[in-house]
Design a protein around this motif. Structure first.
Motif, PDB file in Angstrom:
ATOM      1  N   SER A  63       0.770  -1.030   0.060  1.00 22.41           N
ATOM      2  CA  SER A  63       0.091   0.042  -0.321  1.00 22.41           C
ATOM      3  C   SER A  63       0.927   1.116   0.262  1.00 22.41           C
ATOM      4  N   ILE A  64      -0.212   2.492  -0.465  1.00 21.57           N
ATOM      5  CA  ILE A  64       1.204   3.634  -0.110  1.00 21.57           C
ATOM      6  C   ILE A  64       1.177   3.691   0.926  1.00 21.57           C
ATOM      7  N   GLU A  65       2.698   4.308   1.443  1.00 23.90           N
ATOM      8  CA  GLU A  65       3.204   4.740   2.800  1.00 23.90           C
ATOM      9  C   GLU A  65       4.126   5.715   2.502  1.00 23.90           C
ATOM     10  N   GLN A  66       3.624   6.237   4.090  1.00 23.55           N
ATOM     11  CA  GLN A  66       4.889   7.382   4.060  1.00 23.55           C
ATOM     12  C   GLN A  66       5.693   6.799   4.978  1.00 23.55           C
ATOM     13  N   LEU A  86       9.191   6.480  -5.166  1.00 27.66           N
ATOM     14  CA  LEU A  86       8.948   7.661  -4.559  1.00 27.66           C
ATOM     15  C   LEU A  86       9.092   9.008  -4.473  1.00 27.66           C
ATOM     16  N   LYS A  87       8.222  10.096  -3.816  1.00 29.43           N
ATOM     17  CA  LYS A  87       7.342  11.081  -3.821  1.00 29.43           C
ATOM     18  C   LYS A  87       7.594  11.877  -2.407  1.00 29.43           C
ATOM     19  N   GLN A 116       6.346   9.526   0.365  1.00 24.54           N
ATOM     20  CA  GLN A 116       5.299   9.109  -0.368  1.00 24.54           C
ATOM     21  C   GLN A 116       5.920   7.755  -1.041  1.00 24.54           C
ATOM     22  N   GLY A 117       4.862   6.417  -0.984  1.00 27.10           N
ATOM     23  CA  GLY A 117       4.829   5.830  -2.310  1.00 27.10           C
ATOM     24  C   GLY A 117       4.620   4.527  -2.277  1.00 27.10           C
ATOM     25  N   GLU A 118       4.378   3.215  -3.081  1.00 29.66           N
ATOM     26  CA  GLU A 118       4.037   2.349  -2.670  1.00 29.66           C
ATOM     27  C   GLU A 118       5.260   1.478  -1.572  1.00 29.66           C
ATOM     28  N   ALA A 130       6.424   2.352   0.997  1.00 31.27           N
ATOM     29  CA  ALA A 130       7.265   3.778   1.598  1.00 31.27           C
ATOM     30  C   ALA A 130       8.616   3.778   2.313  1.00 31.27           C
ATOM     31  N   LYS A 146      11.463   0.257   0.862  1.00 32.23           N
ATOM     32  CA  LYS A 146      12.051   1.146  -0.612  1.00 32.23           C
ATOM     33  C   LYS A 146      12.638   1.840  -0.042  1.00 32.23           C
ATOM     34  N   ASN A 188      -0.787  14.363   0.361  1.00 29.47           N
ATOM     35  CA  ASN A 188      -0.544  13.517  -0.194  1.00 29.47           C
ATOM     36  C   ASN A 188      -1.008  13.561  -1.425  1.00 29.47           C
TER      37      ASN A 188
END
Length: 141
Positions: free
Chosen positions: A2-5, A32-33, A78-80, A82, A85, A140
Motif C-alpha cells: 500500500s501507499i505509505e509515508q 518515491l515522491k 510517499q509511495g508503495e 515507502a 523501498k 498527499n
C-alpha cells in the motif's frame, strides 16, 4: 503493498557534498515522491529527542554533535511500500557494506556519517514525521 509515508533525513555530510539533487533523484527514480521537505539545522535538543533511543550508547554525543554540525534536509517520502523501498535505496548502514548504487555507497563516509537516515518501520515513520512536521505540512502526493 500500500501507499505509505516514511521519514528521511539527508545528513550534514551529504549536504556538504551538494548531494540533495542526486539523492532526491534516486528516491524519485524508484517511485518515491516528496510529500514534505525542509532544510534546517537541528538544535541539540531536537537531535537528542530524535535519537533518544541511543542515549545510553557510547556514540550518542558524537551522533548528536554530527547531526547538529550543519544543515540537514528533512523529508516525508510517499509511495508503495515507502518504508522498505527507502531502506533499499539507502543501502546498509555501513557505506562499505552498502550495495553499489545505493545512497550510502555513493555518499556515505562511514557508519556514523552515512549520508541519510530512513525510518525502520511504519511506526517509527509516524513518530519521526510527527517530531519534525505538522500534519498540514505533509501533502498527499
Amino acid at each position: 503493498m500500500s501507499i505509505e509515508q516514511t521519514f528521511s533525513i539527508i545528513k550534514p555530510n551529504a549536504m556538504k557534498k551538494n548531494a540533495i539533487g542526486d539523492i532526491v533523484s534516486m528516491f524519485e527514480a524508484n517511485g518515491l515522491k516528496i510529500a514534505a521537505a525542509k532544510i534546517t539545522v537541528l538544535t541539540t535538543a531536537k537531535a537528542e529527542e530524535f535519537y533518544a533511543e541511543h542515549k545510553a550508547r557510547p556514540f550518542f554525543g558524537e551522533l548528536v554533535s554530527f547531526m547538529t554540525s550543519g544543515p540537514v534536509m528533512l523529508m516525508c517520502l510517499q509511495g508503495e511500500g515507502a518504508v522498505l523501498k527507502n531502506r533499499e535505496i539507502m543501502g546498509a548502514t555501513d557505506p562499505k557494506k552498502a550495495n553499489p548504487g545505493t545512497v550510502r555507497a555513493k555518499f556515505g563516509d562511514n557508519v556514523g556519517e552515512n549520508a541519510v537516515h530512513g525510518s525502520d518501520s511504519p511506526e517509527s515513520a509516524a513518530r519521526e514525521l510527527a517530531l519534525f512536521f505538522e500534519k498540514h505540512e505533509i501533502c498527499n502526493v
